[in-house]
Design a protein around this motif. Sequence first.
Motif, PDB file in Angstrom:
ATOM      1  N   ASP A  24      24.524  41.084  53.813  1.00 36.55           N
ATOM      2  CA  ASP A  24      23.489  41.524  52.731  1.00 36.55           C
ATOM      3  C   ASP A  24      24.221  42.749  52.215  1.00 36.55           C
ATOM      4  N   SER A  25      25.107  43.438  52.865  1.00 34.57           N
ATOM      5  CA  SER A  25      25.743  44.840  52.171  1.00 34.57           C
ATOM      6  C   SER A  25      27.006  44.646  51.754  1.00 34.57           C
ATOM      7  N   ILE A  26      27.548  43.334  51.555  1.00 34.07           N
ATOM      8  CA  ILE A  26      28.748  42.970  50.851  1.00 34.07           C
ATOM      9  C   ILE A  26      28.637  42.858  49.364  1.00 34.07           C
ATOM     10  N   ASP A  27      29.227  43.678  48.712  1.00 32.18           N
ATOM     11  CA  ASP A  27      29.054  43.504  47.085  1.00 32.18           C
ATOM     12  C   ASP A  27      30.050  42.345  46.506  1.00 32.18           C
ATOM     13  N   ASP A  28      31.307  42.675  46.996  1.00 31.05           N
ATOM     14  CA  ASP A  28      32.124  41.858  46.544  1.00 31.05           C
ATOM     15  C   ASP A  28      31.955  40.315  46.689  1.00 31.05           C
ATOM     16  N   PRO A  29      31.716  39.470  45.757  1.00 29.92           N
ATOM     17  CA  PRO A  29      31.453  38.134  45.961  1.00 29.92           C
ATOM     18  C   PRO A  29      32.541  37.274  46.832  1.00 29.92           C
ATOM     19  N   ALA A  30      33.941  37.815  46.491  1.00 31.21           N
ATOM     20  CA  ALA A  30      35.062  37.202  47.153  1.00 31.21           C
ATOM     21  C   ALA A  30      35.078  37.266  48.503  1.00 31.21           C
ATOM     22  N   GLU A  31      34.834  38.763  49.038  1.00 34.28           N
ATOM     23  CA  GLU A  31      34.590  39.110  50.282  1.00 34.28           C
ATOM     24  C   GLU A  31      33.305  38.483  50.816  1.00 34.28           C
ATOM     25  N   LEU A  32      32.294  38.315  50.226  1.00 30.74           N
ATOM     26  CA  LEU A  32      31.073  37.808  50.898  1.00 30.74           C
ATOM     27  C   LEU A  32      31.486  36.328  51.044  1.00 30.74           C
ATOM     28  N   LEU A  33      32.106  35.388  50.055  1.00 32.92           N
ATOM     29  CA  LEU A  33      32.420  34.139  50.375  1.00 32.92           C
ATOM     30  C   LEU A  33      33.219  34.136  51.587  1.00 32.92           C
ATOM     31  N   ARG A  34      34.332  34.882  51.706  1.00 30.77           N
ATOM     32  CA  ARG A  34      35.483  34.712  52.762  1.00 30.77           C
ATOM     33  C   ARG A  34      34.369  35.064  54.143  1.00 30.77           C
ATOM     34  N   ARG A  35      33.910  36.105  54.272  1.00 28.45           N
ATOM     35  CA  ARG A  35      33.118  36.627  55.534  1.00 28.45           C
ATOM     36  C   ARG A  35      32.033  35.341  55.887  1.00 28.45           C
ATOM     37  N   SER A  36      31.068  35.051  55.085  1.00 24.75           N
ATOM     38  CA  SER A  36      30.225  34.072  55.119  1.00 24.75           C
ATOM     39  C   SER A  36      30.813  32.660  55.334  1.00 24.75           C
ATOM     40  N   GLU A  38      33.654  32.314  57.093  1.00 25.53           N
ATOM     41  CA  GLU A  38      34.237  32.499  58.495  1.00 25.53           C
ATOM     42  C   GLU A  38      33.311  32.344  59.419  1.00 25.53           C
ATOM     43  N   LEU A  39      31.688  32.950  59.333  1.00 23.97           N
ATOM     44  CA  LEU A  39      30.802  33.068  60.112  1.00 23.97           C
ATOM     45  C   LEU A  39      30.354  31.304  60.295  1.00 23.97           C
ATOM     46  N   THR A  40      30.175  30.517  58.924  1.00 18.51           N
ATOM     47  CA  THR A  40      29.756  29.275  59.002  1.00 18.51           C
ATOM     48  C   THR A  40      30.594  28.621  60.019  1.00 18.51           C
ATOM     49  N   LEU A  41      31.784  28.768  59.860  1.00 17.83           N
ATOM     50  CA  LEU A  41      32.804  28.022  60.685  1.00 17.83           C
ATOM     51  C   LEU A  41      32.792  28.304  62.202  1.00 17.83           C
ATOM     52  N   ALA A  42      32.816  29.710  62.492  1.00 17.42           N
ATOM     53  CA  ALA A  42      32.221  30.073  63.714  1.00 17.42           C
ATOM     54  C   ALA A  42      31.050  29.572  64.542  1.00 17.42           C
ATOM     55  N   PHE A  43      29.864  29.591  63.629  1.00 17.31           N
ATOM     56  CA  PHE A  43      28.781  28.892  64.061  1.00 17.31           C
ATOM     57  C   PHE A  43      28.852  27.384  64.296  1.00 17.31           C
ATOM     58  N   ARG A  44      29.374  26.643  63.371  1.00 20.25           N
ATOM     59  CA  ARG A  44      29.671  25.160  63.552  1.00 20.25           C
ATOM     60  C   ARG A  44      30.506  25.129  64.765  1.00 20.25           C
ATOM     61  N   ALA A  45      31.594  25.735  65.007  1.00 18.61           N
ATOM     62  CA  ALA A  45      32.082  25.440  66.314  1.00 18.61           C
ATOM     63  C   ALA A  45      31.322  25.495  67.436  1.00 18.61           C
ATOM     64  N   ALA A  46      30.726  26.811  67.500  1.00 23.60           N
ATOM     65  CA  ALA A  46      29.666  27.205  68.549  1.00 23.60           C
ATOM     66  C   ALA A  46      28.824  26.157  68.966  1.00 23.60           C
TER      67      ALA A  46
END
Length: 103
Positions: A24-36, A38-46
């Motif tokens: 929620d603190s990431i303003d750059d949409p490209a960075e938000l897409l990259r980070r989210s 990354e988290l989605t893939l990590a949660f899916r693997a977990a």
Amino acid sequence: MRPAQLIFEPQADEPEAERFFDLDSIDDPAELLRRSTELTLAFRAAAERASDFQAIAAAQLADPRRFDALTPAEIAARADWTPDYASRMVDYGRGLQRRGEDH
């Protein structure tokens, strides 16, 4: 000496705003897409790995060599599954165990 007696309540710290991995603190949409992503893939693997451990545990609990072996219905009740799903998880877990023994 004894500690001084408190005659007032200490002021509580303000609770921090709830954050979800600081997305929620990431303003750059490209960075938000990259980070989210990354988290989605990590949660899916977990989640997949945790499901494998559930299946192994179900297979171990249903092992007929155990004196306290559970039926698929009993496993289903413990894991909040249907009995049919529990049976499939037991089978899947047995397959994972066999593959683990082969390696």
